[in-house]
Design a protein around this motif. Structure first.
Motif, short mmCIF file in Angstrom:
data_model
loop_
_atom_site.label_atom_id
_atom_site.label_comp_id
_atom_site.label_asym_id
_atom_site.label_seq_id
_atom_site.Cartn_x
_atom_site.Cartn_y
_atom_site.Cartn_z
N GLU A 14 3.45 -9.42 -1.81
CA GLU A 14 4.38 -8.30 -1.67
C GLU A 14 5.79 -8.83 -1.45
O GLU A 14 5.99 -9.93 -0.97
CB GLU A 14 3.96 -7.37 -0.53
N VAL A 15 6.76 -8.01 -1.85
CA VAL A 15 8.17 -8.34 -1.65
C VAL A 15 8.63 -7.56 -0.43
O VAL A 15 8.50 -6.34 -0.37
CB VAL A 15 9.02 -7.96 -2.88
N PHE A 30 15.49 -10.93 0.41
CA PHE A 30 14.07 -10.67 0.19
C PHE A 30 13.22 -11.88 0.52
O PHE A 30 13.70 -13.00 0.54
CB PHE A 30 13.84 -10.28 -1.28
N MET A 52 6.94 -1.32 -11.80
CA MET A 52 7.48 -0.91 -10.50
C MET A 52 8.89 -0.40 -10.71
O MET A 52 9.66 -0.95 -11.49
CB MET A 52 7.48 -2.08 -9.53
N VAL A 54 12.75 0.37 -9.81
CA VAL A 54 13.91 -0.12 -9.07
C VAL A 54 14.99 0.92 -9.35
O VAL A 54 15.41 1.10 -10.48
CB VAL A 54 14.37 -1.51 -9.55
N ALA A 80 6.94 -4.61 3.41
CA ALA A 80 7.02 -4.49 1.95
C ALA A 80 7.86 -3.30 1.55
O ALA A 80 7.81 -2.24 2.18
CB ALA A 80 5.62 -4.37 1.36
N LEU A 81 8.65 -3.50 0.51
CA LEU A 81 9.46 -2.40 -0.04
C LEU A 81 8.54 -1.40 -0.72
O LEU A 81 7.50 -1.77 -1.27
CB LEU A 81 10.47 -2.94 -1.04
N GLU A 82 8.92 -0.14 -0.66
CA GLU A 82 8.16 0.91 -1.31
C GLU A 82 8.97 1.52 -2.44
O GLU A 82 10.20 1.58 -2.37
CB GLU A 82 7.75 1.99 -0.32
N TRP A 109 6.22 -2.77 -5.38
CA TRP A 109 6.69 -4.03 -4.82
C TRP A 109 5.55 -4.85 -4.21
O TRP A 109 5.71 -5.60 -3.28
CB TRP A 109 7.85 -3.82 -3.85
N ARG A 110 4.37 -4.66 -4.80
CA ARG A 110 3.17 -5.44 -4.48
C ARG A 110 2.47 -5.68 -5.81
O ARG A 110 2.55 -4.85 -6.70
CB ARG A 110 2.22 -4.65 -3.59
#
Length: 161
Positions: A14-15, A30, A52, A54, A80-82, A109-110
């Motif tokens: 995950e980020v 990040f 994903m 952005v 983790a970013l959603e 972001w996973r």
């Protein structure tokens, strides 16, 4: 357990937001984390993210200032970013989903995620979600090409994304 000739993932990458920014985000904002996936419980599915989102609202959420203009709270540091994602079901303990089905959700972001189809932000694209229209219907729904597109009329499909 295997799907095809490969084993199902036991971890996800995950980020995470490592630090807030007051300008354009850079790599130092990040970090990557490898996390053990929980086993699937009844009613859950394992999804591999294919796309994903952005979008500009994510930048606003990368500041700790809740008055920065987002209706959503700031992202938490170290989490983790959603964001919206389109994924493919790899494994299912839910009677309504089978491997190969596509779903949309807000756990982007996973690379992979265990989802509860009854949870917030989860959608089944078979029920007219925007991701379904974009990923599956757009090429077939595009109007025929014209020799010279009109300056006042778009030749793009009129689907809400």
């Amino acid at each position: 357990m295997t799907a095809g000739s490969w084993s199902l993932p036991r971890h996800r990458t995950e980020v995470r937001l490592a630090r807030y920014t007051d300008g354009l985000p850079v790599a130092e904002n990040f970090e990557f984390a490898r996390v053990l996936l929980p086993p699937l419980s009844p009613g859950q599915i394992l999804v591999r993210n294919l796309l994903m989102s952005v979008d500009p609202s994510m930048r606003i959420r990368m500041t700790p200032d809740p008055s920065a203009g987002s209706y959503l709270p700031p992202f938490a540091l170290g989490r983790a970013l959603e964001g919206w994602a389109v994924g493919e079901v790899l494994d299912s303990h839910h009677s309504g989903f089978r491997p190969g089905d596509h779903v949309t959700h807000v756990k982007g972001w996973r690379d992979v995620e265990v989802l509860d189809p009854g949870s917030r932000g989860y959608r089944d694209p078979r029920r007219n979600s925007p991701a379904s229209a974009t990923a599956n219907d757009w090429p077939r729904s595009a109007p025929p090409r014209r020799s010279a597109p009109s300056a006042t009329r778009s030749t793009m499909p009129s689907r809400r994304l």
